[in-house]
Design a protein around this motif. Structure first.
Motif: not given
Length: 676
Positions: A388-417
């Protein structure tokens, strides 16, 4: 049961946007009907005689003058077709598959170079019958979003065009049985998992078909493969990638808070993926979406992605953040220690074609989707389909989607900080005082039943016709409310202003109070709108339905077909302007679920100077739908300040922030009505 009801207004006059007023071709109703018919039962042969005749007899090379590129794209596609190099019909399609994406984009290229609507429809009918269905749907949707000829067209809801990507396989099987026995049916669709899985408490959010549609349409509006040769630059695309996905992650966290769950943890390449996922969803052609058990270790995906490369790419990105610059492909340095740095960073993290050094920084986000999608069969031993992660239509169904984007979001926060906090001078709006904010109406949410059609999910025999089959699913909604704001403009002249509205948590899941500094990165952007402040008192009332972060429900495919067919038969026009933008959080998800006992939150409102912003008149008249996280098509992003301002940078001293007269906060409570 509540179903979507659409009121459609008819008129004999269709008014195009001013920059497209010289359009000369079929009526809007006729063009919308063409699209409806091309997408109806897209997995079957064309159902409409006129289009079928075009598909059977049209020669795409007969008149090369109808293409702005002299027919280069269509000749390329026909060569691939004649050489039998295109993906066969009745096969799964994934945009993350390089070759399949290339094929879809050749067809997209053909559409983008068609000079007339008729040339577009002729090519669409011809290639619809000869190309893979998934590639065709992606190409036509992307083209309608980005070509002037598609302006105003309402894209039929993807969950009714390609329902296999949105509905559980259990209800699809029931729909097939109903079709075979000629027994109409409405089937309750359950969310995946069981009560043994804590993630089940928030499945209603990740599996919400409206949220799924927002995710895929955002990536249609801002595709990672976009090239400016198609006519315009996607302004602040990298920053929009950060902000739209940051907001998805924040909303997921507040849904977790509403259900007494901790904020989601980020994943790590060298640690197990704690939560497994069983999609309970099947491809129309190709079997079930693969499942992933709990605690799977990241493993290289043979021939596609290596875990060590992900670690290396991320290390290079973090080095760039620490150094304050990105190294471009030519060796030059691009400063990221300013308000534009987030845009460059977003481009290399995604990675989009705008990345200044794709070879060096890789494609962290895109390859992470592939890596997560293939962990059920990383070596290809069982020849499983993409996850499901290989389709934008289905990716958010997987809790791992949000764990991945929390990881990426923390990289962005590192920059903003790394950026300095905003000064009082940067935060202030001289002479403007926000006197009062009042929420008129309760902030209450509830679950309702929503019905959507499964007709496009099943085959039928023309001799026996088709029966009505649909799925019914619970979805979150909220009661309407208004935000009333009192502002005093002490200046002697009018001021252009932008009003920013955020909803922020007050505690974590354990009830520990959050400081403003800790809460700011977890604030939901509820709304952002432009207004003109006259000297003296200004009273503003903003309805929840007007939020610039959201869009209304798209009309059902059935109602869209009926309204447009009626207009064409009557020789009139149909007005669907309200639905011409698919990108945006569903308005019913504007508020988080909250709790039955009430979830206390802080509403922060700011008023900032918009004198440097573009498109004042358009934005003040609310003509630009969902611009906050989706921008304005073909235009510069209308807000000159960073997305998330002023909460995007650290707040070392909250007294500076709250001493500014143009900001105010108030405590509110979001209450959930009923059980789920």
């Amino acid at each position: 049961m509540k179903c979507l009801v659409v009121i459609v207004l008819f008129s004999s006059v269709w008014a195009w946007p001013s920059d497209f007023s010289e359009y000369d071709g079929p009526s809007f109703a006729q063009r919308q009907q063409d699209i409806n018919r091309l997408l109806y039962k897209v997995d079957d042969i064309l159902q409409f005689a006129e289009l079928k005749e075009v598909a059977d007899n049209f020669d795409p090379e007969a008149d090369l003058s109808s293409y702005s590129d002299g027919g280069e794209a269509v000749k390329h596609l026909l060569t691939e077709l004649r050489d039998h190099r295109l993906l066969k019909k009745h096969h799964w399609f994934s945009l993350f598959n390089k070759r399949q994406r290339e094929e879809a984009l050749i067809l997209f290229d053909v559409f983008m170079h068609c000079k007339t609507w008729q040339a577009t429809i002729n090519n669409a009918a011809f290639f619809r019958e000869r190309m893979n269905e998934g590639e065709f749907v992606y190409a036509i949707y992307a083209a309608l979003v980005h070509t002037d000829l598609g302006r105003g067209i309402v894209l039929p809801p993807l969950y009714e065009v390609t329902p296999h990507l949105f509905a559980n396989s259990e209800v699809i099987h029931k729909a097939y049985t109903a079709q075979m026995t000629r027994t109409p049916g409405k089937f309750q669709m359950e969310f995946t998992g069981s009560k043994k899985n804590p993630e089940q408490r928030v499945a209603y959010f990740g599996e919400d078909i409206g949220l799924n549609t927002h995710h895929v349409t955002w990536h249609l509006d801002f595709p990672f493969w976009w090239d400016d040769i198609y006519g315009y630059h996607l302004d602040r695309k990298g920053e929009l990638f950060f902000w739209a996905h940051h907001q998805l992650t924040v909303r997921f966290d507040i849904e977790r808070l509403s259900n007494h769950l901790n904020f989601v943890d980020e994943l790590y390449w060298d640690k197990p993926i704690r939560e497994g996922f069983a999609p309970h969803t099947a491809y129309r052609y190709g079997g079930e979406f693969p499942a992933r058990p709990d605690n799977v270790e990241f493993t290289d995906v043979t021939g596609l992605v290596r875990v060590r490369d992900m670690i290396i790419y991320e290390s290079r990105i973090r080095d760039a953040i620490a150094l304050g610059y990105i190294t471009a492909a030519d060796g030059s340095h691009i400063n990221i220690r300013d308000e534009h740095g987030i845009d460059h960073l977003g481009n290399i993290i995604e990675s989009s074609a705008y990345s200044p050094n794709l070879e060096y920084y890789g494609a962290l986000h895109n390859e992470a989707h592939i890596l997560l999608g293939r962990q059920g069969d990383p070596k290809g031993k069982f020849k499983l389909q993409p996850g499901v992660m290989e389709h934008f239509e289905t990716a958010t169904r997987d809790p791992a989607f949000f764990r991945l984007h929390k990881h990426i979001d923390n990289i962005f926060k590192e920059h903003k900080d790394t950026l300095p906090p905003y000064t009082k001078e940067q935060l202030e709006f001289t002479g403007v005082v926000l006197d009062e904010i009042v929420v008129n109406g309760p902030l209450e949410t509830y679950f309702e039943d929503f019905e959507f059609s499964l007709i496009n999910a099943v085959d039928h025999n023309p001799e026996f016709g088709e029966v009505d089959v649909s799925a019914v699913v619970k979805r979150l909604n909220h009661k309407p409310f208004n935000l009333n704001i009192e502002i005093t403009n002490e200046n002697v002249d009018n001021k252009h202003a932008v009003v920013r509205v955020y909803l922020c948590p007050t505690t974590d899941a354990n009830g520990v109070e959050l400081s403003l500094e800790k809460a700011r990165w977890n604030c939901i952007e509820l709304d952002k709108f432009w207004t003109k402040l006259i000297p003296g008192s200004n009273s503003i009332s903003r309805a929840s339905s007007e939020a610039s972060t959201t869009v209304p429900d798209t009309p059902s495919f059935k109602s869209l077909i009926a309204a447009v067919d009626e207009a064409v038969d009557a020789g009139t026009e149909v007005h669907l302007e309200e639905f011409d933008r698919g990108c945006g959080i569903p308005n019913r998800l504007l508020l988080p679920k909250g709790r039955e006992e009430g979830l206390g939150m802080i509403l922060i409102v700011g008023v900032t100077d918009a004198e440097e912003d573009a498109l004042h008149e358009v934005l003040e008249d609310a003509e630009a739908h969902s611009h906050a996280q989706c921008g304005v098509h073909g235009e510069k992003y209308p807000d000159h300040l960073p997305m998330g301002f002023p909460l995007d940078r650290r707040i070392d001293d909250p007294r500076i922030f709250m001493s500014c007269t143009n900001y105010k906060k108030t405590h509110v409570t979001v209450t959930h009505i009923g059980n789920f």
